[in-house]
Each structure stands twice: as C-alpha cells, then as structure tokens.
Scaffold this motif. Structure first.
Motif, PDB file in Angstrom:
ATOM      1  N   LEU B  84       0.833  -1.205   0.000  1.00  0.00           N
ATOM      2  CA  LEU B  84       0.000   0.000   0.000  1.00  0.00           C
ATOM      3  C   LEU B  84       0.872   1.261   0.000  1.00  0.00           C
ATOM      4  N   ILE B  85       1.891   1.258   0.862  1.00  0.00           N
ATOM      5  CA  ILE B  85       2.784   2.424   0.961  1.00  0.00           C
ATOM      6  C   ILE B  85       3.546   2.621  -0.348  1.00  0.00           C
ATOM      7  N   LEU B  86       4.059   1.523  -0.918  1.00  0.00           N
ATOM      8  CA  LEU B  86       4.818   1.646  -2.168  1.00  0.00           C
ATOM      9  C   LEU B  86       3.914   2.088  -3.317  1.00  0.00           C
ATOM     10  N   PHE B  88       1.367   4.009  -3.006  1.00  0.00           N
ATOM     11  CA  PHE B  88       1.178   5.447  -2.791  1.00  0.00           C
ATOM     12  C   PHE B  88       2.426   6.222  -3.242  1.00  0.00           C
ATOM     13  N   ALA B  89       3.607   5.688  -2.864  1.00  0.00           N
ATOM     14  CA  ALA B  89       4.865   6.379  -3.193  1.00  0.00           C
ATOM     15  C   ALA B  89       5.026   6.557  -4.700  1.00  0.00           C
ATOM     16  N   SER B  91       2.547   6.509  -6.941  1.00  0.00           N
ATOM     17  CA  SER B  91       1.301   6.860  -7.607  1.00  0.00           C
ATOM     18  C   SER B  91       1.406   8.137  -8.431  1.00  0.00           C
ATOM     19  N   LYS B  92       2.336   9.023  -8.110  1.00  0.00           N
ATOM     20  CA  LYS B  92       2.479  10.278  -8.859  1.00  0.00           C
ATOM     21  C   LYS B  92       3.804  10.334  -9.604  1.00  0.00           C
TER      22      LYS B  92
END
Lengths: 483, 99
Positions: B84-86, B88-89, B91-92
């Motif tokens: 999940l964190i990766l 998010f990291a 995602s942009k």
C-alpha cells in the motif's frame, strides 16, 4: 494555559496497533530495527518479540518511540503510512534524473606503471589509444542528451593530461552545445599530476575545472605503490597539489588513496600525510578486483576482513583527531552516515539499488565504446565485454538505456528482491554492485554469504551505527561530517 | 566430518531453515530431508570450513532459524501495508498507467 496537549491525549485508547514494514539485526547484544526508509531504533530482544506479538504496552517509551519513527501505527497515527510513502518517494527521486556523472577516457596512455592499476595502461608513445575529436564530440552529444539537469564530465585515463588537446576540445564543445540546453555543467580531471603544467592550470582556471588526484600516503608508500621513471611520483603529486591550490584555489583539488597490502600496516601514517597536505578528509577505500589488481595478485593480497580492521583503526584515529579540535572526515563513513541519518541520497554509485551502473555514472572509452561503469571498462580490458553497453558510433541515449545489456544487471541485482538483502536491516543503506559480484562470482547477484562487498558493508554499517548510538561526543562529530 | 540437526516440522517452517542455511552457505551446505515429524538437516562443511565446534555451530544455526521465523512473521504481517505504501509512493511518479 498550555500550548500543547498532555502526553495522554496522544495515547492510543485502542489497545491494538498495526505493524509497519521493518527489518532487524543483532549488534553487540542489542537489536537494531530499521523501517521502510532506513530510520532506525535500537532495542532489546524482549521488546522486539513483544512488538511482533502485538503486546507492546501502549504507554511504554518503546511504543511511543516506535510509533514516532513509523514502525507501528495506531488510531492516532494513521497518517504514518502516507508519510512513509512520501519519504520513500523522496529517497528515490534522484533516479528519475539519470545520469549525472560522465567519465571520458581520453587516453589509455600513462607514464606510471602501478601494479594495481585498474586499467591496462599502454606505453606513452601509442597515439592509437587516444580519443579522437570525432568520438569526443559524439560523447558530448550523448552526455547532454539525458534527463539529468546536472552533468559532471570527468576526464580519465590512463593519464588524461597526455591528451590535453582532446580535453580542451571536449570542454569547448560541451560548453558551446550546452548554451542552448542550459544544464549545470562541471568538469573534473582525474590525474596523477606528474605532467601538469602552468599552461594546463591556466586553462583549468579559465574554465573552472577541478582536479582529482591520487595520494596513497607518505613518500615511501606512495612511490612503492606508484612506480614511474625517477621514482618520484609522490614528489610530483605533492608539488602538483600545491600548484593547483595556488592557481585554482585551495578546495579545487581532492585526493583519493588506494589501499594496497602495503597500506594495511598502519592507516595512521596515511591519515597523517593527508593532514600534512591540508586535506579535510580521507576516503579509506579498498582495492577493487579488476584489471592489474587481479593480474598482479594485488587484490588477493588481502581480504575484506583485513581491510575492515584497517578501516576501524583509521576511523578511531580520525575520531581522536576530531576530538582534539581538528575537523577531518572519513568520506566513506560520511557517505553512509548521510544515508542513515537523512533522506538525502548522496548518490554514491556503489551504494545504490537499483545499482549505479549506467544510471549513476557512465563511461565513454577512447575508442567510442560505452561502458556501464569504470569497473566494467576494466573487465573489458581483461577480455570480458559484459558491461559494454553500446558504441558512440551507432547508439543513442535511448538505445543504450533501454538495452538488455544495461537493464539485465540492474534488474537482477536489486537488493529489494535479492536473497538475504531483502531481509537485511541495512538494505536501505546498502547497494547492489553487479559488476563486483560478476567479477568475483560470475553472476550479477553474487552469493551474499561469501561476498566481500556484503562483509565489508554489513560490518561498516554495524560499526558506524553502534558507534554513533553509543557515544554522545562521537555522535556530534559524525553529525558534523554530514552537514 | 558431518553432523545432523533435527527440527520439529510442526513448530519450524522449512522456509526458515532454508533461509538460515543460506546465511551459513559460506561455511557449509545443508542436505535437508523430512520424516513424519522432523526436518533432518545434514551439515556438509565446505573445504577449509571454519566450523571447529559443532555444538557452538548448532546454537548459532538454531538461533538463526528462530530469527528467520520472526522475519517471516513480520513479512506476513506487513506485506499488505508495505504494498500500500509503495503504491502510494509511486502513484504520482509517472510510472503508473493511471497517472
């Protein structure tokens, strides 16, 4: 009126907490925990077990510390996941700006005959081993075509000053072409200083070119390591350092030392030499297993265990020097400490994952061949072209950077998926070194239990973290090294 | 010379034993077999091995297996949030089709 809420306001009223990703290692009777971005926490074994079992009391100091360092999150700190994501992105942000270091091997000629030299040097009358203007121009085009806003051109050899005309051509060509592009362009010459002249220094002054030289220690050690006609390499290097400082400025020259078996006896005399020459630090780096270092059996003259003892003794001495009031750094430690204590990646090519080959630094050989790293070029000199990733005559930036010859070693060596690395508490500080592992084991990944790279770095990370965390005075010195 | 270590297969995972074996692969190879209740690990020392004392080595190896069990447990408990964190990291980052 209080400005801040009391501690119990922030206490998790729900007994449960969620573990965030972390790894652990045992160091001198303590347990080291590192989180997803390399932030660390020393604790005891029983705390680790309680943490994983989900039974860590939510009012304990350990709980509060681990929560603030993003090892756990609870109802009060769900933002920890987003923060870890942002930190991860920050740490990896440099990778989108490949490649900043461009090494131009403009001549293989050299008037030294160092037995550990990592490129097979040629005698100084063989013009066939110089880079031509045509090749140089193509290399400049290639270097300026990548996405990095900063381009450092490093002139290498052999002895690059033996082909000074091509050096001047490259500086002129790069500056002219960069006028329309606007990158931050800089130049450095890696030279033994034996053939430096006032004319060369005037040119360096005019174009703001820095000098990187070699200094292996006091005269007896330096001249033993670096034989040349006249046996005066040390005298020429130290006179050259003085001249560079007089002409270009005190900080325009730095020096690198190579640790040979002769260096291992006493790092203190080498450090004293660096102090005597006015340098603000030293890089206690090991010998690499390439080129003449292998051919002359210099590499096998000592292993990583001997190097690590050498490094520890040297570091201890350097810390004593700092405690006496002299600011003097050990650069390898400073690089690692920056990785441990900040989210800024110092960009050190050997400690990156994905590896720094190609995407951190790239090499243009005198004959137009493109190598993923200087060490890859050295392997080619030994007859192994595994890391030859293109040719300036036929390939453009996209061809080279999307080629399997570069992407295969990058993908196959990534520490996040490598056996043992993926679980190592130091993974965030370490790197993949596919060239080293290929040179020593025949594959890009290597066998970590037998890897000198792994031994050296695992022990260096352990030693630095343990030292940093155990002594307030040392902590303050280490922090001054990274600021 | 070789020696064997037995692990109760109800309490110890084969994955942890294999991971521990990898850690010690500079000193020995492990020949792992299984009977009804145990994993039987035959230690085959490498040439010039530094295993001088098998009792010490056994303690070291068993502790490493326990650490590997703990690492597997941590990974099982955190793999979901790690992904999940990766996600998010990145995602942009321009690397995802959804950017």
């Amino acid at each position: 009126m209080t400005k801040f809420q009391k501690q119990n306001f922030f206490q998790n009223t729900n007994e449960s907490y969620e573990l965030l990703p972390f790894r652990f290692a045992r160091i001198n009777g303590r347990v080291l925990l590192t989180n997803l971005v390399g932030e660390y926490f020393f604790t005891k074994d029983e705390v680790l077990k309680s943490l994983v079992d989900g039974t860590l009391p939510n009012d304990s100091d350990d709980y509060l510390n681990l929560r603030s360092l993003h090892f756990i999150c609870d109802d009060q700190t769900q933002s920890a996941k987003q923060l870890l994501g942002i930190k991860t992105r920050t740490k990896l942000s440099n990778y989108s700006n490949l490649t900043s270091l461009h090494m131009f091997v403009i001549s293989l000629r050299c008037e030294h005959s160092c037995p550990y030299c990592q490129v097979s040097r040629q005698s100084d009358d063989k013009l066939a081993f110089d880079m031509s203007y045509e090749t140089a121009s193509k290399a400049v085009d290639f270097a300026l075509s990548g996405p990095s806003p900063r381009i450092k051109i490093e002139f290498q050899g052999g002895e690059p000053l033996l082909n000074f005309d091509t050096l001047k051509f490259i500086v002129h060509d790069a500056k002219e072409k960069n006028e329309a592009i606007g990158k931050d362009l800089s130049f450095v010459i890696a030279t033994n200083l034996a053939v430096i002249t006032d004319e060369i220094l005037d040119y360096c002054k005019l174009h703001d070119i820095e000098i990187s030289t070699s200094l292996d220690g006091p005269a007896s050690l330096h001249n033993h390591n670096r034989p040349r006609p006249g046996n005066n390499s040390y005298e020429l290097a130290t006179e050259g350092i003085k001249k560079v400082r007089e002409k270009l400025g005190f900080d325009k020259v730095n020096a690198l030392m190579t640790t040979t078996d002769k260096s291992l006896d006493d790092p203190r005399i080498i450090i004293d030499e660096y102090l005597k020459q006015g340098f603000s630090g030293i890089f206690l780096r090991p010998l690499s297993p390439y080129g003449f270092a292998i051919k002359t059996k210099k590499y096998n003259a000592y292993g990583s265990k001997k190097w690590f003892e050498f490094y520890k003794t040297g570091l201890e001495y350097i810390l004593e020097i700092n405690k006496s009031g002299v600011h003097f750094r050990e650069f390898y430690s400073a690089t690692i400490l920056k990785k441990i204590l900040t989210l800024k990646d110092p960009g050190y090519v050997d400690l990156r994952s994905p590896a720094g080959i190609g995407i951190g630094g790239i090499v243009y050989n005198y004959d137009g061949k493109i190598f993923a790293s200087d060490e890859g070029r050295m392997l080619a000199e030994m007859g192994d072209n595994t890391f030859e990733i293109g040719n300036l005559a036929t390939d453009n930036f996209k061809d080279v950077f999307l080629s399997d010859k570069l992407l295969d070693p990058l993908e196959q060596s990534m520490t996040t998926s490598a056996p043992r690395c993926s679980e190592c508490a130091f993974e965030q500080y370490c790197g993949a070194d596919p060239v080293f592992h290929y040179a020593t084991t025949g594959d890009f990944l290597g066998k970590k239990a037998e890897s000198d790279f792994c031994y050296r770095n695992y022990n260096t990370f352990s030693h630095l973290l343990d030292t940093y965390d155990s002594n307030l005075e040392t902590r303050s010195i280490f922090e001054s090294w990274i600021n | 010379m070789s020696s064997s270590l037995n692990f109760d297969s109800q309490c110890t995972s084969l994955e942890a034993i294999k991971k521990a074996a990898y850690v010690f692969s500079d000193r020995c190879a492990l020949d792992i077999s299984e009977d009804e209740s145990s994993y039987i690990c035959k230690i085959i020392p490498k040439k010039d091995s530094t295993i001088d004392n098998y009792e010490d080595f056994e303690i070291e190896f068993r502790n490493e297996v326990l650490d590997q069990e703990l690492r597997i447990e941590i990974a099982n408990k955190t793999d979901g949030v790690k992904n999940l964190i990766l996600a998010f990291a990145f995602s942009k980052s321009g690397l995802s089709d959804n950017d």
